[in-house]
Design an enzyme around this catalytic site. Structure first.
Site, PDB file in Angstrom:
ATOM      1  N   ILE A  65       0.816  -1.213   0.000  1.00 34.58           N
ATOM      2  CA  ILE A  65       0.000   0.000   0.000  1.00 34.58           C
ATOM      3  C   ILE A  65       0.855   1.271   0.000  1.00 34.58           C
ATOM      4  O   ILE A  65       0.391   2.344  -0.383  1.00 34.58           O
ATOM      5  CB  ILE A  65      -0.962  -0.035   1.221  1.00 34.58           C
ATOM      6  CG1 ILE A  65      -2.201   0.795   0.960  1.00 34.58           C
ATOM      7  CG2 ILE A  65      -0.262   0.373   2.497  1.00 34.58           C
ATOM      8  CD1 ILE A  65      -3.319   0.545   1.963  1.00 34.58           C
ATOM      9  N   HIS A  93       5.843 -12.009   5.887  1.00 36.13           N
ATOM     10  CA  HIS A  93       5.689 -11.502   4.523  1.00 36.13           C
ATOM     11  C   HIS A  93       7.060 -11.289   3.912  1.00 36.13           C
ATOM     12  O   HIS A  93       7.993 -10.852   4.578  1.00 36.13           O
ATOM     13  CB  HIS A  93       4.878 -10.206   4.479  1.00 36.13           C
ATOM     14  CG  HIS A  93       5.310  -9.167   5.459  1.00 36.13           C
ATOM     15  ND1 HIS A  93       5.035  -9.253   6.809  1.00 36.13           N
ATOM     16  CD2 HIS A  93       6.018  -8.019   5.303  1.00 36.13           C
ATOM     17  CE1 HIS A  93       5.537  -8.208   7.427  1.00 36.13           C
ATOM     18  NE2 HIS A  93       6.153  -7.433   6.533  1.00 36.13           N
ATOM     19  N   GLU A 117       6.743  -4.515  10.992  1.00 36.33           N
ATOM     20  CA  GLU A 117       5.556  -3.778  11.447  1.00 36.33           C
ATOM     21  C   GLU A 117       4.323  -4.668  11.528  1.00 36.33           C
ATOM     22  O   GLU A 117       3.483  -4.467  12.395  1.00 36.33           O
ATOM     23  CB  GLU A 117       5.283  -2.607  10.495  1.00 36.33           C
ATOM     24  CG  GLU A 117       6.339  -1.513  10.592  1.00 36.33           C
ATOM     25  CD  GLU A 117       6.101  -0.375   9.613  1.00 36.33           C
ATOM     26  OE1 GLU A 117       5.434  -0.612   8.582  1.00 36.33           O
ATOM     27  OE2 GLU A 117       6.592   0.728   9.887  1.00 36.33           O
TER      28      GLU A 117
HETATM   29  P1  AMP Z   1       7.230  -4.680   7.488  1.00 34.61           P
HETATM   30  O1  AMP Z   1       7.826  -3.402   8.006  1.00 34.61           O
HETATM   31  O2  AMP Z   1       8.253  -5.591   6.875  1.00 34.61           O
HETATM   32  O3  AMP Z   1       6.372  -5.365   8.529  1.00 34.61           O
HETATM   33  O4  AMP Z   1       6.304  -4.269   6.275  1.00 34.61           O
HETATM   34  C1  AMP Z   1       4.913  -4.121   6.352  1.00 34.61           C
HETATM   35  C2  AMP Z   1       4.450  -3.620   5.014  1.00 34.61           C
HETATM   36  O5  AMP Z   1       3.052  -3.782   4.918  1.00 34.61           O
HETATM   37  C3  AMP Z   1       4.745  -2.126   4.761  1.00 34.61           C
HETATM   38  O6  AMP Z   1       5.565  -2.011   3.604  1.00 34.61           O
HETATM   39  C4  AMP Z   1       3.345  -1.523   4.564  1.00 34.61           C
HETATM   40  O7  AMP Z   1       3.331  -0.498   3.602  1.00 34.61           O
HETATM   41  C5  AMP Z   1       2.544  -2.740   4.139  1.00 34.61           C
HETATM   42  N1  AMP Z   1       1.110  -2.669   4.384  1.00 34.61           N
HETATM   43  C6  AMP Z   1       0.487  -2.318   5.527  1.00 34.61           C
HETATM   44  N2  AMP Z   1      -0.838  -2.410   5.386  1.00 34.61           N
HETATM   45  C7  AMP Z   1      -1.073  -2.821   4.118  1.00 34.61           C
HETATM   46  C8  AMP Z   1      -2.247  -3.089   3.355  1.00 34.61           C
HETATM   47  N3  AMP Z   1      -3.469  -2.955   3.881  1.00 34.61           N
HETATM   48  N4  AMP Z   1      -2.105  -3.483   2.067  1.00 34.61           N
HETATM   49  C9  AMP Z   1      -0.871  -3.601   1.521  1.00 34.61           C
HETATM   50  N5  AMP Z   1       0.265  -3.387   2.198  1.00 34.61           N
HETATM   51  C10 AMP Z   1       0.177  -2.986   3.476  1.00 34.61           C
END
Ligand code: AMP
Length: 119
Positions: free
Chosen positions: A34, A104, A99
């Site tokens: 996102i 993922h 986060e």
């Molecule tokens: P991390 O810091 O590795 O946990 O990355 C989490 C990722 O999830 C970040 O790059 C966010 O931009 C992404 N993210 C959070 N919410 C969503 C969502 N609803 N759809 C797509 N990506 C998301």
């Protein structure tokens, strides 16, 4: 760390909130980030309750481990990244600034990404 069933990726897997899907099979779902950090920025998540790479690698059944990693590769192929290349990142835990507490893999590409970390 116990799995939080209300994390945002759990909601996406349940279909409670939408995503911009790029690939799906029985083991994994891939969708566009996102908040993209590169021209191409997709996320691939396993269909199972795993907090992180540490959790997944220790506890997932072999079929899911196998299927998930095939799905990561297939997603990159579907995005047409074989030739130009891409970066895979799986942040795990606090030091890596994870986060969302559902495993993922980030797939990043679409430009030259430079060195892995800024010094
Ligand atoms: P991390 O810091 O590795 O946990 O990355 C989490 C990722 O999830 C970040 O790059 C966010 O931009 C992404 N993210 C959070 N919410 C969503 C969502 N609803 N759809 C797509 N990506 C998301």
């Amino acid at each position: 760390m116990a799995y939080d069933q209300n994390n945002i990726f759990a909601m996406i897997l349940r279909g409670d909130i939408p995503c911009d899907k790029v690939y799906e099979d029985e083991f994994a779902l891939a969708f566009n980030d996102i908040n993209p950090q590169a021209p191409i920025h997709a996320l691939v998540i396993p269909k199972g309750e795993y907090v992180s790479m540490a959790d997944f690698s220790a506890n997932a059944p072999a079929e899911l481990l196998n299927g998930f990693f095939r799905a990561v590769g297939q997603t990159a192929r579907n995005l047409g990244l074989e030739k130009e290349g891409y970066r895979l990142i799986a942040n795990t835990g606090e030091n890596a600034h994870q986060e969302v507490p559902h495993l993922h893999f980030h797939i990043l590409s679409g430009k030259k990404l430079g060195p892995m970390l800024t010094r």
